[in-house]
Design an enzyme around this catalytic site. Sequence first.
Site, PDB file in Angstrom:
ATOM      1  N   PRO A 192      31.501  36.187  41.362  1.00  0.00           N
ATOM      2  CA  PRO A 192      32.850  36.797  41.971  1.00  0.00           C
ATOM      3  C   PRO A 192      32.715  36.073  43.476  1.00  0.00           C
ATOM      4  O   PRO A 192      32.903  36.664  44.567  1.00  0.00           O
ATOM      5  CB  PRO A 192      33.419  37.838  41.880  1.00  0.00           C
ATOM      6  N   CYS A 193      32.671  34.862  44.525  1.00  0.00           N
ATOM      7  CA  CYS A 193      32.592  34.736  45.687  1.00  0.00           C
ATOM      8  C   CYS A 193      33.947  35.002  46.125  1.00  0.00           C
ATOM      9  O   CYS A 193      34.153  35.634  47.186  1.00  0.00           O
ATOM     10  CB  CYS A 193      31.906  33.406  45.858  1.00  0.00           C
ATOM     11  N   HIS A 194      34.632  34.711  45.258  1.00  0.00           N
ATOM     12  CA  HIS A 194      36.307  34.809  45.769  1.00  0.00           C
ATOM     13  C   HIS A 194      36.549  36.382  46.031  1.00  0.00           C
ATOM     14  O   HIS A 194      37.861  36.505  46.347  1.00  0.00           O
ATOM     15  CB  HIS A 194      37.048  34.764  44.734  1.00  0.00           C
TER      16      HIS A 194
END
EC number: 2.1.1.63
Length: 160
Positions: free
Chosen positions: A122-124
Amino acid sequence: MRWTVIDSPIDRLSVAVDESGVCGVHFGAVDGAGEVAEPEPMLAAAVEEVRAYFAGELTDFTVPLSVRRGSDFERAVWQQMSLIPYGEMRTYGEIAAAVGDPGAARAVGVACNRNPIPVIVPCHRIVGAGGKLVGFGGGLPRKRFLLELEARVALQRAWQ
């Protein structure tokens, strides 16, 4: 590597697996990838989990991952991303400190951009200082959607 394309609320996603696990997620359709009517078990599991995530039914991915590239620093950043709880955020600076290089916030941003498995890794969930919505390889509207989805689901689960 085997690819399939699935529809999602943030447009089409291409998902790839190899013999070890999920090795790629790309926004849009990857050349040569198409929807697979009867995907192999690992690809089917990845698609099922991605769909469950977007439906608000899954908060932790369990499909095995196969990451075969990236520098030691990038891999450390990707590992830290995976530790951010669903519905929460961390800043680029916090991730830099967590990997042992507090001055490397910009390098964390580069590592986020090179994340081969966005959404699942989850880079978001990584934002700018003060919670500012900045940087995302899939575009800021997609990042906002993912963060809002997780916030909404986390609140719903907390109030049940």
